[in-house]
Write an enzyme that holds these catalytic residues in place. Structure first.
Site, mmCIF file in Angstrom:
data_model
loop_
_atom_site.group_PDB
_atom_site.id
_atom_site.type_symbol
_atom_site.label_atom_id
_atom_site.label_comp_id
_atom_site.label_asym_id
_atom_site.label_seq_id
_atom_site.Cartn_x
_atom_site.Cartn_y
_atom_site.Cartn_z
ATOM 1 N N HIS A 289 -6.489 -11.034 0.680
ATOM 2 C CA HIS A 289 -5.147 -11.149 1.261
ATOM 3 C C HIS A 289 -5.175 -10.842 2.757
ATOM 4 O O HIS A 289 -4.581 -11.571 3.559
ATOM 5 C CB HIS A 289 -4.194 -10.190 0.552
ATOM 6 C CG HIS A 289 -2.833 -10.129 1.169
ATOM 7 N ND1 HIS A 289 -1.813 -11.005 0.824
ATOM 8 C CD2 HIS A 289 -2.317 -9.308 2.123
ATOM 9 C CE1 HIS A 289 -0.747 -10.726 1.542
ATOM 10 N NE2 HIS A 289 -1.021 -9.701 2.331
ATOM 11 N N GLU A 290 -5.871 -9.776 3.148
ATOM 12 C CA GLU A 290 -5.934 -9.416 4.568
ATOM 13 C C GLU A 290 -6.652 -10.481 5.382
ATOM 14 O O GLU A 290 -6.247 -10.798 6.509
ATOM 15 C CB GLU A 290 -6.626 -8.054 4.730
ATOM 16 C CG GLU A 290 -5.830 -6.881 4.186
ATOM 17 C CD GLU A 290 -4.463 -6.758 4.838
ATOM 18 O OE1 GLU A 290 -4.356 -6.975 6.067
ATOM 19 O OE2 GLU A 290 -3.494 -6.467 4.122
ATOM 20 N N HIS B 217 -4.401 -13.303 6.386
ATOM 21 C CA HIS B 217 -3.631 -13.105 7.614
ATOM 22 C C HIS B 217 -4.436 -13.514 8.851
ATOM 23 O O HIS B 217 -3.875 -14.021 9.826
ATOM 24 C CB HIS B 217 -3.209 -11.643 7.746
ATOM 25 C CG HIS B 217 -2.052 -11.247 6.880
ATOM 26 N ND1 HIS B 217 -0.833 -11.910 6.921
ATOM 27 C CD2 HIS B 217 -1.913 -10.249 5.969
ATOM 28 C CE1 HIS B 217 0.002 -11.334 6.068
ATOM 29 N NE2 HIS B 217 -0.629 -10.348 5.470
ATOM 30 N N GLU C 202 3.508 -13.319 4.492
ATOM 31 C CA GLU C 202 2.866 -12.685 3.339
ATOM 32 C C GLU C 202 2.547 -13.726 2.261
ATOM 33 O O GLU C 202 1.481 -13.692 1.636
ATOM 34 C CB GLU C 202 3.767 -11.583 2.763
ATOM 35 C CG GLU C 202 3.974 -10.389 3.671
ATOM 36 C CD GLU C 202 2.723 -9.551 3.873
ATOM 37 O OE1 GLU C 202 1.641 -9.929 3.389
ATOM 38 O OE2 GLU C 202 2.825 -8.508 4.536
#
Length: 263
Positions: free
Chosen positions: A132-133, A136, A191
């Site tokens: 997930h990070e 970004h 997100e």
């Protein structure tokens, strides 16, 4: 003993001094501020990359990074083996041995995972958070957030006054820039994009994307059962009440793609 990352990051305090209503407006000062803002707005990608690099190096120096033979380092290295880049951005991974439950990724591909997060996550869940990070980073959310900090944060005057060359930043200014990397908050749309991009990244690297769902579920259970809110929970979920919808959406995608949920 583990310490909080806030122990190591310097936070510069800025005091705003208001002018009396009768004070004469100073056009010269206003023009100077406008010039600084314009210079910051036109900062090049190369200069921005240099500030990111300096900030990451500052954090690595001012936080406890376990040695190569430390169990945390060995575990992270094993989990991320083969994860070399995200959409052409080279990745590098380190552990910070601190009490905060957190993880973050920087525009240059530096991924930092906190030991206290590793303590509560299974391997699959930890990979889900890392994916997930990295999402970004690949979607350039981290880059946009860092640029906004350069425009509005404590270092903006130094950067604006540098006149085409890199400004020499103080420890306080580097601390503020570093804190912006650690605590960057993203919109609901960002997100969601990071969820999808992180999912694709995990699949492309041979990992089970269910880990992301399982990590989100664990954070949600932590919040609901004890009312506990780590900095990471606050960053990812506090302003986004659709957390359960995110879990549902990613679960349905993993099922549709034929992935088996780990025990």
């Amino acid at each position: 003993m583990k310490k909080s990352i806030l122990t190591f990051i310097s936070c510069a305090m800025m005091l705003a001094v208001g002018m009396p209503a009768s004070a004469q407006f100073n056009l010269k000062k206003a023009a100077g501020a406008a010039t600084k803002t314009f210079q910051a707005l036109t900062i090049s990608d190369a200069d921005m990359a240099a500030y990111v690099k300096e900030s990451v190096e500052w954090m690595d120096k001012h936080n406890p990074v376990p040695a190569d033979d430390n169990p945390y380092t060995i575990r992270l290295k094993k989990l991320t083996e083969g994860m070399n880049d995200a959409d052409g951005i080279p990745l590098n991974f380190k552990v910070y041995d601190v009490i905060d439950v957190n993880a973050f990724a920087c525009p240059d591909g530096s991924v930092r995972v906190f030991s206290s997060l590793m303590d509560i996550m299974t391997d699959d869940e930890l990979l889900g958070i890392i994916g997930h990070e990295i999402g970004h980073v690949a979607k350039h959310h981290s880059k946009k957030a860092f640029k906004q900090e350069l425009l509005t944060g404590a270092a903006k005057d130094a950067i604006g006054a540098a006149s085409g060359k890199l400004a020499v930043l103080t420890d306080s200014q580097l601390g503020d820039l570093s804190q912006s990397l650690v605590g960057a908050k993203f919109s609901q749309k960002q997100e969601k994009e990071a969820d999808d991009c992180g999912y694709d990244f995990l699949v492309a690297n041979g990992r089970n994307p269910w880990g992301m769902v399982m990590a989100f579920e664990k954070f949600l259970n932590m919040e609901e059962s004890a009312g506990a809110k780590s900095s990471y929970i606050n960053k990812m979920f506090s302003s986004h009440p659709e957390t359960k919808d995110r879990i549902k959406r990613m679960s349905e995608r993993a099922k549709k793609d034929g992935f088996k949920r780990p025990e």
